[in-house]
Design a protein around this motif. Structure first.
Motif, mmCIF file in Angstrom:
data_model
loop_
_atom_site.group_PDB
_atom_site.id
_atom_site.type_symbol
_atom_site.label_atom_id
_atom_site.label_comp_id
_atom_site.label_asym_id
_atom_site.label_seq_id
_atom_site.Cartn_x
_atom_site.Cartn_y
_atom_site.Cartn_z
ATOM 1 N N UNK A 48 0.822 -1.209 0.000
ATOM 2 C CA UNK A 48 0.000 0.000 0.000
ATOM 3 C C UNK A 48 0.856 1.260 0.000
ATOM 4 N N UNK A 49 1.925 1.273 0.798
ATOM 5 C CA UNK A 49 2.779 2.456 0.893
ATOM 6 C C UNK A 49 3.533 2.702 -0.403
ATOM 7 N N UNK A 50 4.141 1.655 -0.961
ATOM 8 C CA UNK A 50 4.928 1.828 -2.177
ATOM 9 C C UNK A 50 4.023 2.153 -3.360
ATOM 10 N N UNK A 51 2.879 1.514 -3.450
ATOM 11 C CA UNK A 51 1.944 1.798 -4.549
ATOM 12 C C UNK A 51 1.501 3.249 -4.511
ATOM 13 N N UNK A 52 1.130 3.727 -3.324
ATOM 14 C CA UNK A 52 0.723 5.136 -3.192
ATOM 15 C C UNK A 52 1.882 6.065 -3.539
ATOM 16 N N UNK A 53 3.083 5.727 -3.072
ATOM 17 C CA UNK A 53 4.234 6.565 -3.377
ATOM 18 C C UNK A 53 4.555 6.588 -4.861
ATOM 19 N N UNK A 54 4.416 5.443 -5.541
ATOM 20 C CA UNK A 54 4.677 5.381 -6.978
ATOM 21 C C UNK A 54 3.665 6.205 -7.757
ATOM 22 N N UNK A 55 2.398 6.141 -7.360
ATOM 23 C CA UNK A 55 1.390 6.952 -8.026
ATOM 24 C C UNK A 55 1.645 8.439 -7.796
ATOM 25 N N UNK A 56 2.072 8.781 -6.585
ATOM 26 C CA UNK A 56 2.410 10.174 -6.311
ATOM 27 C C UNK A 56 3.583 10.645 -7.153
ATOM 28 N N UNK A 57 4.575 9.774 -7.333
ATOM 29 C CA UNK A 57 5.727 10.127 -8.154
ATOM 30 C C UNK A 57 5.307 10.312 -9.609
ATOM 31 N N UNK A 58 4.412 9.450 -10.085
ATOM 32 C CA UNK A 58 3.906 9.576 -11.446
ATOM 33 C C UNK A 58 3.195 10.915 -11.628
ATOM 34 N N UNK A 59 2.401 11.301 -10.648
ATOM 35 C CA UNK A 59 1.698 12.575 -10.736
ATOM 36 C C UNK A 59 2.677 13.740 -10.812
ATOM 37 N N UNK A 60 3.787 13.642 -10.065
ATOM 38 C CA UNK A 60 4.816 14.678 -10.138
ATOM 39 C C UNK A 60 5.391 14.778 -11.551
ATOM 40 N N UNK A 61 5.665 13.632 -12.153
ATOM 41 C CA UNK A 61 6.228 13.621 -13.501
ATOM 42 C C UNK A 61 5.278 14.274 -14.494
ATOM 43 N N UNK A 62 4.009 13.950 -14.384
ATOM 44 C CA UNK A 62 3.035 14.534 -15.300
ATOM 45 C C UNK A 62 2.925 16.040 -15.093
ATOM 46 N N UNK A 63 2.976 16.480 -13.843
ATOM 47 C CA UNK A 63 2.899 17.921 -13.587
ATOM 48 C C UNK A 63 4.092 18.642 -14.197
ATOM 49 N N UNK A 64 5.274 18.034 -14.093
ATOM 50 C CA UNK A 64 6.474 18.656 -14.642
ATOM 51 C C UNK A 64 6.496 18.619 -16.159
ATOM 52 N N UNK A 65 5.753 17.678 -16.746
ATOM 53 C CA UNK A 65 5.762 17.548 -18.199
ATOM 54 C C UNK A 65 4.865 18.560 -18.886
ATOM 55 N N UNK A 66 4.032 19.279 -18.143
ATOM 56 C CA UNK A 66 3.245 20.347 -18.745
ATOM 57 C C UNK A 66 4.174 21.473 -19.175
ATOM 58 N N UNK A 67 3.940 22.030 -20.347
ATOM 59 C CA UNK A 67 4.756 23.118 -20.845
ATOM 60 C C UNK A 67 4.063 24.452 -20.573
ATOM 61 N N UNK A 68 4.782 25.456 -20.064
ATOM 62 C CA UNK A 68 4.163 26.765 -19.857
ATOM 63 C C UNK A 68 3.776 27.366 -21.196
ATOM 64 N N UNK A 69 2.692 28.117 -21.254
ATOM 65 C CA UNK A 69 2.260 28.713 -22.520
ATOM 66 C C UNK A 69 3.277 29.727 -23.027
ATOM 67 N N UNK A 70 3.422 29.808 -24.365
ATOM 68 C CA UNK A 70 4.344 30.761 -24.976
ATOM 69 C C UNK A 70 3.738 32.154 -25.040
ATOM 70 N N UNK A 71 2.431 32.212 -25.000
ATOM 71 C CA UNK A 71 1.749 33.508 -25.012
ATOM 72 C C UNK A 71 0.401 33.316 -24.340
ATOM 73 N N UNK A 72 -0.297 34.398 -24.003
ATOM 74 C CA UNK A 72 -1.541 34.266 -23.244
ATOM 75 C C UNK A 72 -2.574 33.361 -23.895
ATOM 76 N N UNK A 73 -2.517 33.210 -25.210
ATOM 77 C CA UNK A 73 -3.518 32.397 -25.872
ATOM 78 C C UNK A 73 -3.097 30.960 -26.088
ATOM 79 N N UNK A 74 -1.896 30.599 -25.641
ATOM 80 C CA UNK A 74 -1.416 29.242 -25.870
ATOM 81 C C UNK A 74 -2.163 28.246 -24.996
ATOM 82 N N UNK A 75 -2.234 27.013 -25.442
ATOM 83 C CA UNK A 75 -2.939 25.957 -24.720
ATOM 84 C C UNK A 75 -1.932 24.950 -24.194
ATOM 85 N N UNK A 76 -2.050 24.608 -22.941
ATOM 86 C CA UNK A 76 -1.186 23.575 -22.372
ATOM 87 C C UNK A 76 -1.709 22.202 -22.767
#
Length: 255
Positions: free
Chosen positions: A213-241
């Protein structure tokens, strides 16, 4: 178990401290206090991803002294974010795990094979486009409220490792862990010793479920971190992430 903080190498780093007191026997693969024997405390200290000290045992001893920890104990190091330690209980067995999976590995790899620095490959074969610049380790600390024989302590490490690997595979990580994983299992020093701690024994089954339970939860949390970091900031106000393709697991289970 408590979380403490320190400033080191220009970073604010967390550690977990378990002041177990007397009456415990522990088995551990840790570089400080490894093996089987009495232990009064466990310290799991985060270090910077660029950690380069060649005296980790001395370093851990210094960190333990700074927390007033004396007598025999167990010290572990990790570059995973210790403030995201996941804790799970099952039938009196208590587990705390820090889960970092920057370089997931298979235990049995061909001679000379290198471990690719990659984000997790999910069950559908996709992976985030921008893995974080952070190494990782899975450290597991478990407390069993029973006396265990030496053989049962070794069996407990085996059970915890099997449960860890099951959790990683179920979380979408094709690996057995990382090359620097460590484990510590604490049992009572006194009382009639249990001879078994396999996954179908009374205490082993509880240990397996809590570790899973602990490792599974930690792995899912780590995956969520990776996905959050993989979002690219918009290049301009109208850009879509654009989100990363593939699974995105909820990381809210960590604490």
């Amino acid at each position: 178990m408590e979380i403490v903080w320190r400033e080191e190498d220009g970073a604010r780093l967390a550690s977990t401290v378990w002041r177990a007191g007397g009456g415990r026997r522990m088995i551990s693969s840790a570089i400080l206090g490894g093996g089987i024997g009495p232990a009064n405390w466990v310290l799991n200290a985060q270090v910077a991803g660029t950690y380069s000290r060649t005296d980790p045992v001395t370093h851990l001893a210094e960190l333990a002294a700074a927390q007033g920890l004396d007598g025999p104990g167990v010290g572990l190091l990790t570059a995973a974010p210790v403030e995201r330690t996941v804790r799970r209980d099952d039938g009196g067995v208590r587990v705390a795990a820090t889960v970092g999976l920057r370089v997931p590995t298979w235990a049995a790899s061909p001679t000379g094979a290198s471990d690719p620095e990659l984000a997790p490959i999910h069950l559908d074969g996709t992976a985030p486009a921008a893995p974080p610049p952070r190494p990782g380790t899975i450290n597991i600390v478990a407390a069993v409220p029973a006396a265990l024989s030496d053989g049962a302590l070794v069996n407990a490490v085996l059970t915890a490792t099997e449960a860890k690997t099951q959790a990683l595979l179920e979380a979408g990580y094709p690996c057995t862990g990382t090359a620097s994983d460590a484990v510590c299992v604490a049992a009572l020093a006194d009382g009639e010793e249990e001879p078994f701690a396999g996954p179908r024994s009374t205490w082993g089954s509880r240990l397996a479920r809590a570790v899973h339970a602990a490792v599974h939860a930690g792995a899912l949390g780590y995956t969520a971190q990776l996905h959050a970091l993989a979002y690219r900031p918009p290049h301009h106000p109208g850009a879509v992430r654009r989100p990363v393709q593939g699974q995105c697991s909820d990381g809210g289970l960590t604490s």
